[in-house]
Design a protein around this motif. Structure first.
Motif, PDB file in Angstrom:
ATOM      1  N   VAL A  89       0.850  -1.190   0.000  1.00 20.73           N
ATOM      2  CA  VAL A  89       0.000   0.000   0.000  1.00 20.73           C
ATOM      3  C   VAL A  89       0.887   1.242   0.000  1.00 20.73           C
ATOM      4  N   ILE A  90       0.670   2.125  -0.956  1.00 20.13           N
ATOM      5  CA  ILE A  90       1.354   3.409  -0.989  1.00 20.13           C
ATOM      6  C   ILE A  90       0.302   4.497  -0.814  1.00 20.13           C
ATOM      7  N   GLY A  91       0.405   5.210   0.302  1.00 19.33           N
ATOM      8  CA  GLY A  91      -0.538   6.272   0.593  1.00 19.33           C
ATOM      9  C   GLY A  91      -0.028   7.623   0.132  1.00 19.33           C
ATOM     10  N   GLY A  92      -0.803   8.655   0.444  1.00 13.78           N
ATOM     11  CA  GLY A  92      -0.427  10.003   0.072  1.00 13.78           C
ATOM     12  C   GLY A  92       0.571  10.606   1.050  1.00 13.78           C
ATOM     13  N   THR A  93       0.985  11.821   0.750  1.00 16.51           N
ATOM     14  CA  THR A  93       1.914  12.547   1.610  1.00 16.51           C
ATOM     15  C   THR A  93       1.122  13.470   2.539  1.00 16.51           C
ATOM     16  N   GLY A  94       1.850  14.199   3.393  1.00 19.96           N
ATOM     17  CA  GLY A  94       1.201  15.155   4.274  1.00 19.96           C
ATOM     18  C   GLY A  94       0.305  14.531   5.315  1.00 19.96           C
ATOM     19  N   GLY A  95       0.629  13.295   5.733  1.00 21.47           N
ATOM     20  CA  GLY A  95      -0.150  12.629   6.761  1.00 21.47           C
ATOM     21  C   GLY A  95      -1.422  11.980   6.285  1.00 21.47           C
ATOM     22  N   THR A  96      -1.611  11.868   4.948  1.00 17.74           N
ATOM     23  CA  THR A  96      -2.853  11.306   4.408  1.00 17.74           C
ATOM     24  C   THR A  96      -2.806   9.798   4.205  1.00 17.74           C
ATOM     25  N   ALA A  97      -1.646   9.172   4.383  1.00 19.62           N
ATOM     26  CA  ALA A  97      -1.557   7.718   4.200  1.00 19.62           C
ATOM     27  C   ALA A  97      -2.397   7.012   5.258  1.00 19.62           C
ATOM     28  N   PRO A  98      -3.114   5.947   4.885  1.00 22.87           N
ATOM     29  CA  PRO A  98      -3.917   5.223   5.885  1.00 22.87           C
ATOM     30  C   PRO A  98      -3.023   4.546   6.911  1.00 22.87           C
ATOM     31  N   GLU A 128       3.795   4.844   6.761  1.00 26.38           N
ATOM     32  CA  GLU A 128       3.913   5.762   5.628  1.00 26.38           C
ATOM     33  C   GLU A 128       5.027   5.247   4.723  1.00 26.38           C
ATOM     34  N   ASP A 129       4.720   5.064   3.453  1.00 30.29           N
ATOM     35  CA  ASP A 129       5.648   4.346   2.571  1.00 30.29           C
ATOM     36  C   ASP A 129       5.508   4.869   1.146  1.00 30.29           C
ATOM     37  N   VAL A 130       5.960   6.089   0.901  1.00 35.86           N
ATOM     38  CA  VAL A 130       5.813   6.679  -0.429  1.00 35.86           C
ATOM     39  C   VAL A 130       6.737   6.013  -1.439  1.00 35.86           C
ATOM     40  N   GLY A 131       7.748   5.281  -0.984  1.00 35.61           N
ATOM     41  CA  GLY A 131       8.691   4.651  -1.900  1.00 35.61           C
ATOM     42  C   GLY A 131       8.334   3.227  -2.286  1.00 35.61           C
ATOM     43  N   GLY A 132       7.253   2.697  -1.734  1.00 36.79           N
ATOM     44  CA  GLY A 132       6.856   1.338  -2.080  1.00 36.79           C
ATOM     45  C   GLY A 132       7.842   0.299  -1.591  1.00 36.79           C
ATOM     46  N   MET A 133       8.433   0.532  -0.405  1.00 33.46           N
ATOM     47  CA  MET A 133       9.439  -0.387   0.122  1.00 33.46           C
ATOM     48  C   MET A 133       8.837  -1.449   1.044  1.00 33.46           C
ATOM     49  N   MET A 134       7.638  -1.190   1.568  1.00 32.89           N
ATOM     50  CA  MET A 134       7.062  -2.080   2.572  1.00 32.89           C
ATOM     51  C   MET A 134       6.131  -3.105   1.936  1.00 32.89           C
ATOM     52  N   GLU A 135       6.149  -4.286   2.526  1.00 31.79           N
ATOM     53  CA  GLU A 135       5.283  -5.382   2.086  1.00 31.79           C
ATOM     54  C   GLU A 135       4.613  -5.965   3.325  1.00 31.79           C
TER      55      GLU A 135
END
Length: 207
Positions: A89-98, A128-135
């Motif tokens: 899951v890649i969420g938004g920036t500014g604290g908007t990621a679920p 928070e994972d804008v880089g798509g590193m987490m699984e």
């Protein structure tokens, strides 16, 4: 059930390691039947399913919840059975990621009034994972023979709405079987289907 933890599985060159095929289940999502409750702009839920190599590319119309309500309930049907091994899951920036995710399988009756009272198959505390590193690995034995999945996102990291740019499903796909009736008819042959050219006389087919 305590929330499961993420696994940092993509701190390498995913293109060189060929991670894309493992996350190819997006091709088997029945997009016209995808439904999301509380999405701000109708139909944007479909935009978060895309190839793994495009996961960090900006999504022109990401999935967003309504203002002052960070919950999202996403129903995702597949066109066959899948064995789900992990979710990204890649969420938004500014604290908007679920911040939290609860998952249910093979349900078509969930809404916000019922989802809190139905035990999830598995749940995770998201990062928070804008880089798509987490699984987020699944308990695979519980995710075999999945025809649809419901994802309930709640909470975020400070914003008053949630935003998602990418959801990836890692696993294996089994093509939906054709109707068995196609083979049943041949199990009891019909005479007119087995005539020999020029054979107009002689004994009839005996059952």
């Amino acid at each position: 059930m305590p929330p499961s933890q993420a696994c940092c599985a993509h701190d390498h060159d995913c293109e060189a390691s060929d991670c894309g095929p493992a996350y190819s289940l997006y091709k088997h999502i029945d997009l016209p039947r995808v439904v999301c409750l509380n999405e701000r702009d109708q139909g944007t839920a479909k935009n978060v399913f895309k190839p793994w190599a495009q996961r960090t590319q900006p999504t022109p119309a990401p999935l967003r919840s309504n203002e002052d309500d960070d919950e999202l309930l996403l129903h995702v049907p597949f066109d066959g059975a899948v064995k789900l091994k992990a979710i990204s899951v890649i969420g938004g920036t500014g604290g908007t990621a679920p911040a939290k995710l609860r998952v249910y399988t093979n349900r078509s009756d969930l809404d916000f009034s019922s989802v809190s009272s139905v035990p999830a198959v598995q749940e995770w505390d998201l990062q928070e994972d804008v880089g798509g590193m987490m699984e987020y690995p699944t308990q695979v034995a519980k995710f075999n023979g999945v025809h649809s999945i419901d994802l309930y996102f709640s909470g975020c990291f400070g914003a008053d709405f949630s935003e998602i740019h990418f959801i990836g499903f890692k696993g294996e796909y089994s093509e939906r079987k054709r109707q068995a009736v196609e083979a049943v008819y041949e199990a009891r042959p019909m005479p007119e289907d087995h005539k020999v050219p020029g054979q107009n006389q002689g004994p009839q087919w005996q059952a």
